[in-house]
Design a protein around this motif. Structure first.
Motif, PDB file in Angstrom:
ATOM      1  N   ALA A 199      40.626  47.203  46.131  1.00 51.10           N
ATOM      2  CA  ALA A 199      41.979  46.813  45.726  1.00 51.10           C
ATOM      3  C   ALA A 199      42.903  48.030  45.775  1.00 51.10           C
ATOM      4  N   TYR A 244      46.693  49.379  44.067  1.00 55.96           N
ATOM      5  CA  TYR A 244      47.675  49.180  43.011  1.00 55.96           C
ATOM      6  C   TYR A 244      48.841  50.137  43.224  1.00 55.96           C
ATOM      7  N   GLN A 252      51.853  52.000  40.870  1.00 52.01           N
ATOM      8  CA  GLN A 252      52.220  52.280  39.490  1.00 52.01           C
ATOM      9  C   GLN A 252      53.469  53.149  39.442  1.00 52.01           C
ATOM     10  N   PRO A 258      49.804  49.462  36.109  1.00 48.00           N
ATOM     11  CA  PRO A 258      49.617  49.242  37.542  1.00 48.00           C
ATOM     12  C   PRO A 258      49.941  47.805  37.921  1.00 48.00           C
ATOM     13  N   LEU A 298      48.962  45.004  40.935  1.00 51.53           N
ATOM     14  CA  LEU A 298      48.043  44.724  42.033  1.00 51.53           C
ATOM     15  C   LEU A 298      48.826  44.405  43.302  1.00 51.53           C
ATOM     16  N   TYR A 327      43.949  42.976  47.434  1.00 48.50           N
ATOM     17  CA  TYR A 327      42.549  42.847  47.048  1.00 48.50           C
ATOM     18  C   TYR A 327      41.768  42.373  48.264  1.00 48.50           C
ATOM     19  N   TYR A 341      47.011  53.655  43.801  1.00 45.58           N
ATOM     20  CA  TYR A 341      45.602  53.859  43.498  1.00 45.58           C
ATOM     21  C   TYR A 341      44.761  52.826  44.238  1.00 45.58           C
ATOM     22  N   LEU A 394      43.335  56.498  36.643  1.00 45.31           N
ATOM     23  CA  LEU A 394      42.857  55.337  35.899  1.00 45.31           C
ATOM     24  C   LEU A 394      41.341  55.382  35.744  1.00 45.31           C
ATOM     25  N   LEU A 413      40.807  39.178  38.519  1.00 47.13           N
ATOM     26  CA  LEU A 413      41.474  38.218  39.412  1.00 47.13           C
ATOM     27  C   LEU A 413      40.688  36.916  39.556  1.00 47.13           C
ATOM     28  N   HIS A 462      36.403  43.085  38.993  1.00 43.15           N
ATOM     29  CA  HIS A 462      37.039  42.623  40.219  1.00 43.15           C
ATOM     30  C   HIS A 462      38.371  43.343  40.293  1.00 43.15           C
ATOM     31  N   ALA A 463      39.235  42.965  41.227  1.00 42.30           N
ATOM     32  CA  ALA A 463      40.615  43.421  41.170  1.00 42.30           C
ATOM     33  C   ALA A 463      41.247  42.860  39.896  1.00 42.30           C
ATOM     34  N   MET A 464      42.276  43.514  39.423  1.00 43.12           N
ATOM     35  CA  MET A 464      42.902  43.120  38.156  1.00 43.12           C
ATOM     36  C   MET A 464      44.360  42.768  38.397  1.00 43.12           C
ATOM     37  N   ASP A 465      44.710  41.500  38.136  1.00 44.35           N
ATOM     38  CA  ASP A 465      46.021  41.027  38.576  1.00 44.35           C
ATOM     39  C   ASP A 465      47.060  40.907  37.469  1.00 44.35           C
ATOM     40  N   TRP A 483      48.244  42.674  33.780  1.00 38.22           N
ATOM     41  CA  TRP A 483      48.034  43.845  32.923  1.00 38.22           C
ATOM     42  C   TRP A 483      48.865  43.735  31.652  1.00 38.22           C
TER      43      TRP A 483
END
Lengths: 107, 122
Positions: free
Chosen positions: A34, A36, A38, A44, A46, A49, A87, B45, B100, B107-110, B112
Motif C-alpha cells: 500500500a 499512503y 501524509q 495518513p 490511503l 493498495y 509512505y 509510521l 481495508l 492489510h492496507a488501512m483505509d 484513520w
C-alpha cells in the motif's frame, strides 16, 4: 521482519511535473503493498493498495506498479496539494511494516 | 461513511501507563481489524498491533509484546490500546486505523482516526 526501503528521501519536482517514488522490500511481498500520503498534522491517507489499485476517491494521476520486492508510485501532473510525505507499507507478512518515507517538495 | 474518533491528548510520567480509545461510527466494526500505528515526532509510521472484535484475539508487534494490550468493546464499537511502562521514546502520535478488508488482521488501512498525542515526561 520485512524491511521496506524508500527512495529518494526527498524529491523535488515542479508543479505540473511527474514524480516517481520507489519502495523496495527486503523479501518478496507479492502485491500486498500500500501507499499512503501524509500532510503535516494529519493522519495518513490511503492512496493505493494491492500495489496498483487506487483507493476510493483517489485521482487517476496517482498510479502504482510493481510486485515482489520492487514497487513504484507515480504521480503525474503534480498539483499543489500533492506535495506531502509518502509512505509504502507491506501487509504480506506479520508484522506489517512501513518504509521510512519520501518527502515530495516543490522545486 | 465509517469514522474513527480517538480520545484526547495525554501527558504521562515515565513508568506510568496510558489508555487510548478509538470509537467507530457509521459502519461495520466487528469484522474489520482496528490497527494501532504510532508516529514519533518527525519520524515514520510504526505498527503497534491490531484486533478484530469478532475474533477477539489481538496481535502485537514484537517490539511491544508484554507492554501493550489491545481490546475492543463491540457494544460501543470502541477499541482500546493500553501501553504500560512508558518511556520517553514512547512519545508519539498514536493512530487507530481500520483494515481495508474484513477478517484480515493486517492489510492496507483505509480509515484513520485523528490521532492521539501521548507525551512522556520524566
Amino acid at each position: 521482519e520485512i524491511l521496506m526501503t524508500q527512495s529518494p528521501g526527498t524529491l523535488s519536482v515542479s508543479p505540473g511535473g511527474r514524480a516517481t517514488l520507489s519502495c523496495r522490500a527486503s523479501q518478496g511481498v507479492a502485491t500486498n503493498l500500500a501507499w499512503y500520503q501524509q500532510k503535516p498534522g494529519l493522519p495518513p491517507r490511503l492512496l493505493i493498495y494491492g500495489a496498483s489499485t487506487r483507493a476510493a476517491g483517489i485521482p487517476a494521476r496517482f498510479s502504482g506498479s510493481g510486485s515482489g520486492t520492487e514497487f513504484t508510485l507515480t504521480i503525474s501532473s503534480l498539483q499543489s496539494e500533492d506535495f506531502a510525505g509518502y509512505y509504502c507499507q507491506q501487509y504480506n507478512n506479520w508484522p506489517p511494516t512501513f518504509g521510512q518515507g519520501t518527502n515530495l517538495e516543490i522545486k | 461513511q465509517v469514522q474513527l474518533v480517538q480520545s484526547g491528548t495525554e501527558v504521562k510520567k515515565s513508568g506510568s501507563s496510558v489508555k487510548v480509545s478509538c470509537k467507530a461510527s457509521g459502519g461495520s466494526f466487528r469484522t474489520y481489524a482496528i490497527n494501532w500505528v504510532r508516529q514519533a515526532p518527525g519520524q515514520g509510521l510504526e505498527w503497534v498491533g491490531g484486533i478484530i472484535s469478532f475474533f477477539g484475539t489481538p496481535i502485537y508487534a514484537q517490539n511491544f509484546q508484554g507492554r501493550v494490550t489491545i481490546n475492543a468493546d463491540e457494544s460501543t464499537s470502541t477499541a482500546y490500546m493500553e501501553l504500560t511502562g512508558l518511556r520517553f521514546e514512547d512519545t508519539a502520535v498514536y493512530y487507530c486505523a481500520r483494515g481495508l478488508t474484513p477478517n484480515h488482521y493486517y492489510h492496507a488501512m483505509d480509515v484513520w482516526g485523528q490521532g492521539t498525542t501521548v507525551t512522556v515526561s520524566s
